[in-house]
Design a protein around this motif. Structure first.
Motif, PDB file in Angstrom:
ATOM      1  N   ASP A  88       0.852  -1.177   0.000  1.00 42.06           N
ATOM      2  CA  ASP A  88       0.000   0.000   0.000  1.00 42.06           C
ATOM      3  C   ASP A  88       0.890   1.230   0.000  1.00 42.06           C
ATOM      4  OD1 ASP A  88      -1.769   2.036   0.358  1.00 42.06           O
ATOM      5  OD2 ASP A  88      -2.541   1.345   2.296  1.00 42.06           O
ATOM      6  N   PRO A  89       1.037   1.911  -1.156  1.00 43.31           N
ATOM      7  CA  PRO A  89       1.966   3.046  -1.220  1.00 43.31           C
ATOM      8  C   PRO A  89       1.647   4.164  -0.237  1.00 43.31           C
ATOM      9  CG  PRO A  89       1.358   2.326  -3.426  1.00 43.31           C
ATOM     10  CD  PRO A  89       0.473   1.580  -2.468  1.00 43.31           C
ATOM     11  N   THR A  90       0.401   4.293   0.196  1.00 41.50           N
ATOM     12  CA  THR A  90       0.066   5.352   1.154  1.00 41.50           C
ATOM     13  C   THR A  90       0.728   5.114   2.502  1.00 41.50           C
ATOM     14  OG1 THR A  90      -1.957   4.282   1.958  1.00 41.50           O
ATOM     15  CG2 THR A  90      -2.151   5.698   0.023  1.00 41.50           C
ATOM     16  N   GLN A  91       1.210   3.889   2.736  1.00 42.30           N
ATOM     17  CA  GLN A  91       1.871   3.559   3.992  1.00 42.30           C
ATOM     18  C   GLN A  91       3.392   3.510   3.862  1.00 42.30           C
ATOM     19  OE1 GLN A  91      -0.060   3.415   6.778  1.00 42.30           O
ATOM     20  NE2 GLN A  91      -1.630   3.994   5.282  1.00 42.30           N
ATOM     21  N   THR A 139      -2.239  21.738 -18.505  1.00 41.42           N
ATOM     22  CA  THR A 139      -2.222  21.223 -17.136  1.00 41.42           C
ATOM     23  C   THR A 139      -3.614  20.741 -16.762  1.00 41.42           C
ATOM     24  OG1 THR A 139      -0.563  22.917 -16.639  1.00 41.42           O
ATOM     25  CG2 THR A 139      -1.575  21.765 -14.770  1.00 41.42           C
ATOM     26  N   THR A 140      -3.747  19.439 -16.494  1.00 38.39           N
ATOM     27  CA  THR A 140      -5.058  18.833 -16.267  1.00 38.39           C
ATOM     28  C   THR A 140      -5.126  18.223 -14.882  1.00 38.39           C
ATOM     29  OG1 THR A 140      -5.292  18.347 -18.629  1.00 38.39           O
ATOM     30  CG2 THR A 140      -6.718  17.131 -17.117  1.00 38.39           C
ATOM     31  N   TRP A 141      -6.174  18.580 -14.125  1.00 40.82           N
ATOM     32  CA  TRP A 141      -6.415  18.013 -12.802  1.00 40.82           C
ATOM     33  C   TRP A 141      -6.987  16.609 -12.947  1.00 40.82           C
ATOM     34  CZ3 TRP A 141      -5.599  23.056 -12.948  1.00 40.82           C
ATOM     35  CH2 TRP A 141      -5.136  23.704 -11.800  1.00 40.82           C
ATOM     36  N   LEU A 142      -6.440  15.676 -12.174  1.00 42.64           N
ATOM     37  CA  LEU A 142      -6.793  14.265 -12.263  1.00 42.64           C
ATOM     38  C   LEU A 142      -7.167  13.728 -10.889  1.00 42.64           C
ATOM     39  CD1 LEU A 142      -6.515  11.349 -13.738  1.00 42.64           C
ATOM     40  CD2 LEU A 142      -4.200  11.386 -12.806  1.00 42.64           C
ATOM     41  N   ARG A 143      -8.207  12.900 -10.860  1.00 47.75           N
ATOM     42  CA  ARG A 143      -8.495  12.094  -9.675  1.00 47.75           C
ATOM     43  C   ARG A 143      -8.572  10.631 -10.087  1.00 47.75           C
ATOM     44  NH1 ARG A 143      -9.462  14.331  -4.867  1.00 47.75           N
ATOM     45  NH2 ARG A 143      -9.904  16.569  -4.785  1.00 47.75           N
ATOM     46  N   PHE A 144      -8.073   9.760  -9.204  1.00 47.29           N
ATOM     47  CA  PHE A 144      -8.085   8.338  -9.505  1.00 47.29           C
ATOM     48  C   PHE A 144      -9.521   7.848  -9.645  1.00 47.29           C
ATOM     49  CE2 PHE A 144      -3.717   7.011  -7.555  1.00 47.29           C
ATOM     50  CZ  PHE A 144      -3.094   7.900  -8.415  1.00 47.29           C
ATOM     51  N   GLY A 145      -9.703   6.923 -10.589  1.00 46.69           N
ATOM     52  CA  GLY A 145     -11.012   6.327 -10.802  1.00 46.69           C
ATOM     53  C   GLY A 145     -11.881   7.165 -11.724  1.00 46.69           C
ATOM     54  N   GLY A 146     -12.945   6.554 -12.234  1.00 42.46           N
ATOM     55  CA  GLY A 146     -13.879   7.272 -13.088  1.00 42.46           C
ATOM     56  C   GLY A 146     -13.436   7.308 -14.533  1.00 42.46           C
ATOM     57  N   THR A 147     -14.069   8.193 -15.314  1.00 49.01           N
ATOM     58  CA  THR A 147     -13.769   8.341 -16.729  1.00 49.01           C
ATOM     59  C   THR A 147     -13.576   9.819 -17.034  1.00 49.01           C
ATOM     60  OG1 THR A 147     -16.126   8.508 -17.286  1.00 49.01           O
ATOM     61  CG2 THR A 147     -15.134   6.304 -17.335  1.00 49.01           C
ATOM     62  N   GLY A 191      -2.864  25.799  -7.282  1.00 50.06           N
ATOM     63  CA  GLY A 191      -3.710  24.741  -6.753  1.00 50.06           C
ATOM     64  C   GLY A 191      -3.363  23.351  -7.236  1.00 50.06           C
ATOM     65  N   THR A 192      -2.247  23.193  -7.979  1.00 49.40           N
ATOM     66  CA  THR A 192      -1.824  21.880  -8.446  1.00 49.40           C
ATOM     67  C   THR A 192      -0.995  21.174  -7.373  1.00 49.40           C
ATOM     68  OG1 THR A 192       0.282  22.615  -9.396  1.00 49.40           O
ATOM     69  CG2 THR A 192      -1.698  22.838 -10.776  1.00 49.40           C
ATOM     70  N   GLU A 193      -0.607  19.941  -7.652  1.00 51.84           N
ATOM     71  CA  GLU A 193       0.299  19.211  -6.768  1.00 51.84           C
ATOM     72  C   GLU A 193       1.753  19.597  -7.025  1.00 51.84           C
ATOM     73  OE1 GLU A 193      -1.209  17.517  -4.484  1.00 51.84           O
ATOM     74  OE2 GLU A 193      -3.129  17.843  -5.485  1.00 51.84           O
ATOM     75  N   ASN A 237      -3.738  10.971  -1.477  1.00 50.60           N
ATOM     76  CA  ASN A 237      -5.111  11.386  -1.735  1.00 50.60           C
ATOM     77  C   ASN A 237      -5.642  10.942  -3.089  1.00 50.60           C
ATOM     78  OD1 ASN A 237      -5.579  12.884   0.721  1.00 50.60           O
ATOM     79  ND2 ASN A 237      -4.111  14.374  -0.054  1.00 50.60           N
ATOM     80  N   GLY A 238      -4.818  10.235  -3.885  1.00 51.54           N
ATOM     81  CA  GLY A 238      -5.290   9.721  -5.160  1.00 51.54           C
ATOM     82  C   GLY A 238      -5.694  10.804  -6.137  1.00 51.54           C
ATOM     83  N   ARG A 239      -4.881  11.837  -6.237  1.00 57.43           N
ATOM     84  CA  ARG A 239      -5.159  12.925  -7.164  1.00 57.43           C
ATOM     85  C   ARG A 239      -3.841  13.430  -7.735  1.00 57.43           C
ATOM     86  NH1 ARG A 239      -6.677  17.013  -2.220  1.00 57.43           N
ATOM     87  NH2 ARG A 239      -4.535  17.717  -1.790  1.00 57.43           N
ATOM     88  N   GLY A 240      -3.922  14.182  -8.815  1.00 57.27           N
ATOM     89  CA  GLY A 240      -2.685  14.676  -9.404  1.00 57.27           C
ATOM     90  C   GLY A 240      -2.944  15.605 -10.555  1.00 57.27           C
TER      91      GLY A 240
END
Length: 480
Positions: free
Chosen positions: A28-31, A167-175, A305-307, A445-448
């Protein structure tokens, strides 16, 4: 720390790995923590690949890949388990610096030294230190600092130009629906580059895979070198007809032009030849209708507001003396680096979260170096970079939060400019690497963010263009 001490430390960590196998158990990379990476490096440093050029690796082959990717990044490919993962391995693509850089190295490299505080002394142009010198250095902190200075002085011809680093905001999951790049305003781009020459991109093919896209920013970028330039030996290695060349090393312009709520926001950073002199920076925010100076701390804050931060540009665009450096060693990685197979010279995205690179892969021996901020207020506890000693670019790097947990991952895409298929008039015969993409992920947080180049190269801009773009009085010209 002496090299022997470092080896003993890594050997001890190897024993700890055998006893606890923290990384292998968790998955688990979050750990993951800094220790996870020390253990991985200890175990995998001397491992040789069980695959070769001509192989096409699939999800079933990923156990062979594990020793050749950073922890946290590798697990993203493990998630790509729908049967479509295909990693085409090609021969390692070796490159050689531009002839003028090699001439600088031959003429000046032997005279370069480090002062007591780590600053460069007697540096003129080219790379300050030979790779063999770095590898034979007996002190890991000094070797790391030498890597940092070579990285800081890497060769970009006269500088970068990117019409739109979309520059595109991304969240894990979805389409998602693929974003479309537009051209920057004439007030910034000027009239010396014909973008219509090659402005044609199939974004439906570029932005594959899953992931939710929330918004995109049109981002214009330019970096102009003023001094320590290998191609100008007859002008004391300074940019001709430039009054700032005696004190300024480079200037950097980052401007946002889409969507409407950010249009006209711009940042200018100025780096000086004196390594001890703090950068100057300015920002124009249309809602305030004024140009304001920005402090050094702003460079480590979130950019729009980006990472990503201003200091994260290229992997690291900060000042080497503000960090402590530690050289871990040289090891083999499986990388997407230096040469692409795509006709538009850029990245293709895939995977379940839509941010992993699809391209040809190669084994490259990279320097692994850790940087630790001297400022205790810095948001990173440290960052680990994998740097290519042929191109002096980073391929992957990671950062840890103040508690020592894995926080961010970056994957970088570059191409040798001489191989460009688009905009060849500003890429051919440069003998330099050219940025193509950077993808930044907050692993906790699964975003980027996906930063992807459209319309870029290493041009020879006139002084009229450079003086106009970096004129603080003109930052207000692009109205909302």
């Amino acid at each position: 720390m002496k090299r022997l001490t470092a080896i003993s430390f890594l050997a001890a960590c190897s024993l700890l790995w055998a006893q606890t196998s923290v990384w292998a158990q968790s998955g688990d990379p979050t750990q993951y923590t800094h220790d996870t990476f020390v253990q991985w490096f200890s175990q995998s440093k001397d491992v040789e690949p069980e695959f070769k050029a001509g192989d096409v690796l699939t999800h079933a082959d990923l156990p062979k890949v594990k020793p050749f990717m950073f922890p946290g990044y590798f697990e993203q490919y493990e998630k790509w388990n729908d049967g479509s993962l295909s990693m085409e391995v090609v021969e390692t693509y070796h490159v050689k610096a531009h002839q003028t850089v090699l001439e600088c190295d031959e003429k000046f490299q032997k005279q370069v030294a480090l002062s007591a505080d780590g600053a460069l002394e007697n540096y003129v142009c080219g790379y300050p230190f030979a790779n063999d010198d770095i590898m034979s250095e007996g002190d890991d902190s000094i070797a790391g600092l030498k890597v940092a200075w070579n990285y800081d002085k890497r060769f970009y011809w006269r500088g970068y130009f990117v019409a739109n680093a979309l520059t595109t905001w991304l969240r894990f999951g979805g389409t998602h629906t693929a974003p479309e790049p537009t051209k920057p305003p004439d007030a910034w781009i000027g009239d010396e580059i014909d973008l219509d020459t090659d402005w044609e991109y199939n974004t439906e093919e570029i932005y594959g895979g899953g992931g939710t896209y929330e918004r995109s920013l049109g981002t214009f970028y330019h970096k102009a070198y003023h001094s320590q330039m290998a191609m100008f030996p007859d002008n004391n290695y300074n940019l001709p007809e430039n009054d700032d060349a005696g004190t300024v090393h480079w200037k950097e312009f980052t401007g946002f032009f889409e969507p409407y709520d950010v249009r006209g926001t711009a940042f200018i950073i100025q780096r000086y030849i004196d390594p001890r002199r703090t950068d100057d920076g300015w920002a124009y925010v249309p809602s305030l209708r004024r140009v304001r100076r920005i402090s050094a701390e702003v460079k480590s804050d979130s950019l729009m507001g980006t990472e990503h931060t201003l200091e994260d540009f290229y992997g690291f665009s900060g000042r080497p003396l503000e960090w402590d450096w530690k050289f871990w060693g040289k090891k083999k990685f499986l990388t997407v680096h230096a040469k692409t197979k795509w006709d538009d010279d850029g990245v293709r995205y895939g995977g379940p979260d839509g941010w992993l690179n699809m391209d040809v892969w190669q084994i490259r021996e990279l320097f692994v170096v850790e940087r630790i901020p001297k400022d205790p207020r810095h948001p990173y506890k440290s960052a680990i970079m994998a740097i290519d000693p042929e191109t002096w670019e980073t391929w992957n790097h990671v950062a840890f939060d103040r508690k020592g947990k894995l926080w961010k991952l970056w994957q970088w895409g570059y191409q040798w400019a001489d191989d460009s298929k688009k905009y060849t008039f500003m890429n051919a015969n440069r003998g330099a690497i050219h940025w193509r993409n950077v993808d930044t992920v907050d692993i906790q947080n699964g975003r980027g963010n996906l930063w992807r180049e459209y319309g870029g190269g290493l041009p020879d801009f006139s002084m009229d263009f450079i003086n106009g773009l970096y004129d603080l009085n003109r930052l207000t010209e692009l109205h909302r």
